[in-house]
Design an enzyme around this catalytic site. Structure first.
Site, mmCIF file in Angstrom:
data_model
loop_
_atom_site.group_PDB
_atom_site.id
_atom_site.type_symbol
_atom_site.label_atom_id
_atom_site.label_comp_id
_atom_site.label_asym_id
_atom_site.label_seq_id
_atom_site.Cartn_x
_atom_site.Cartn_y
_atom_site.Cartn_z
ATOM 1 N N GLU A 107 -0.854 -6.154 -9.925
ATOM 2 C CA GLU A 107 0.366 -6.695 -10.518
ATOM 3 C C GLU A 107 1.028 -7.681 -9.562
ATOM 4 O OE1 GLU A 107 4.121 -4.967 -10.111
ATOM 5 O OE2 GLU A 107 3.341 -2.954 -9.740
ATOM 6 N N LYS A 143 10.823 -11.285 -13.758
ATOM 7 C CA LYS A 143 10.085 -10.047 -13.977
ATOM 8 C C LYS A 143 9.789 -9.929 -15.467
ATOM 9 C CE LYS A 143 10.566 -5.058 -13.098
ATOM 10 N NZ LYS A 143 11.475 -4.024 -12.535
ATOM 11 N N VAL A 183 3.765 -3.379 -14.477
ATOM 12 C CA VAL A 183 2.579 -2.568 -14.769
ATOM 13 C C VAL A 183 2.172 -2.742 -16.227
ATOM 14 C CG1 VAL A 183 1.739 -0.193 -15.015
ATOM 15 C CG2 VAL A 183 2.959 -0.872 -12.939
ATOM 16 N N ASP A 238 16.767 5.035 -21.537
ATOM 17 C CA ASP A 238 16.146 4.085 -20.613
ATOM 18 C C ASP A 238 14.796 4.629 -20.148
ATOM 19 O OD1 ASP A 238 15.580 2.089 -18.872
ATOM 20 O OD2 ASP A 238 17.382 2.301 -17.647
ATOM 21 N N SER A 255 10.718 3.212 -19.059
ATOM 22 C CA SER A 255 9.867 2.066 -18.756
ATOM 23 C C SER A 255 8.846 1.826 -19.863
ATOM 24 C CB SER A 255 9.144 2.284 -17.433
ATOM 25 O OG SER A 255 8.184 1.273 -17.211
ATOM 26 N N ALA A 256 8.618 0.548 -20.156
ATOM 27 C CA ALA A 256 7.572 0.182 -21.110
ATOM 28 C C ALA A 256 6.180 0.490 -20.573
ATOM 29 C CB ALA A 256 7.676 -1.307 -21.439
ATOM 30 N N ASP A 257 6.074 0.790 -19.272
ATOM 31 C CA ASP A 257 4.774 1.143 -18.701
ATOM 32 C C ASP A 257 4.142 2.318 -19.447
ATOM 33 O OD1 ASP A 257 5.449 -0.753 -16.831
ATOM 34 O OD2 ASP A 257 5.624 0.643 -15.144
ATOM 35 N N LYS A 308 8.324 6.501 -8.693
ATOM 36 C CA LYS A 308 9.362 6.522 -7.667
ATOM 37 C C LYS A 308 10.322 7.681 -7.895
ATOM 38 C CE LYS A 308 9.146 1.535 -6.895
ATOM 39 N NZ LYS A 308 8.103 1.239 -7.900
#
Length: 299
Positions: free
Chosen positions: A21, A81, A101, A133, A135-137, A154
């Site tokens: 990435e 981003k 990602v 909220d 992540s789209a990951d 994380k």
């Protein structure tokens, strides 16, 4: 897409390629060291016997594999981003983007790359019960046939909720020589992993089995803990995390701005130790991903 000639040649010949990435270059590491680290990561993949394919969007065009000038552009320029949902808008606008990602996995898979190395996966954010909220990951991996080698997620995230979401979405999670899910800076998040492999060859075997049993439409996560000699001191980590979360709340930092805010907080709060840990784990993941890709390509 523009596929770098070296990457295209390797893919055509059935040789090992590892996707990387670019958000870590533009947003995850401090300047000016980010450029030299980007080169180190690519060299780690080469040392493992594979061809690196750093993914980014330049002038609105997705690039699979970057030459040194393009790496420099991402490291020193104003690339935004970009996750999967923004790719089309950025392409239409003709802008530069550093891929997350989710976006990297999507573009790499379209190019025919099956192994991807990164630092940490995105996940469910703390307080997601109220903010939604996430992540789209996670959803990207539920529909993208790629193996992501990472050091877990994380510790700024809700790790338990992230693992639950991965299970719901059908994304397999495997520990590399561990049955404890790592938390990026820390080798053990406190959460257990049900499956583990001991060698790159065993990880490649999972990829082969996935194709045989028809689950190759889903992504896989291989959780590789940070090297023991690079792990952040847990007491320091916990103190800086608590302070950083409170500071983000006071500043009303939300959404995708939370991660870069807290990474910068960790950098300052640990006096650079967190960045050294970040670099060490990314390099370890790049080497491991290369070894897996080489074994898988040899089949």
């Amino acid at each position: 897409m523009r596929v770098h000639p070296e990457v295209a040649e390797a893919l055509a010949a059935g040789r090992a390629v590892v996707a990387l990435e670019s958000t870590i270059i533009s947003h995850g590491l401090p300047r000016p060291d980010n450029l030299s680290v980007a080169r180190e990561i690519e060299n780690a993949v080469r040392a493992g016997g594979a061809v690196p394919a750093t993914v980014a969007i330049l002038g609105g065009r997705p690039h699979i594999g970057l030459d040194d000038a393009a790496l420099h552009r991402i490291a020193t320029g104003t690339a935004v981003k970009v996750s999967t949902r923004e790719i089309a808008m950025l392409a239409a606008a003709g802008g530069d983007g550093a891929t997350t990602v989710a976006a990297t996995a999507h573009l790499a898979a379209r190019a025919g790359i099956g192994v991807f190395a990164t630092g940490g996966l995105g996940g469910v954010h703390r307080g997601a019960r109220d903010t939604w909220d996430e992540s789209a990951d996670l959803t990207a991996l539920s529909r993208t046939p790629i193996l992501v080698v990472c050091s877990g997620v994380k510790s700024i995230l809700d790790i338990g909720a992230t693992l639950e979401r991965l299970e719901t979405l059908g994304v397999g999670v495997i520990g590399y020589r561990t049955d404890r899910f790592p938390a990026f800076y820390l080798a053990d998040s406190g959460y257990r992993i049900d499956w583990r492999v001991q060698t790159p060859g065993q990880a490649a075997d999972v990829l082969r089995a996935r194709a045989r049993v028809g689950t190759d439409g889903y992504g896989l996560v291989l959780a590789n803990p940070v090297p023991a000699d690079a792990e952040l001191d847990r007491t320091l980590h916990d103190r800086v995390l608590t302070e950083g979360l409170a500071a983000a709340e006071r500043a009303q930092v939300r959404g995708k701005d939370v991660t870069p805010f807290l990474l910068d907080w960790f950098h300052r709060g640990t006096r650079g130790a967190s960045v050294a840990t970040n670099v060490a784990l990314v390099l370890a993941n790049a080497r491991l991903a290369a070894e897996i890709a080489v074994d898988y390509a040899a089949d």
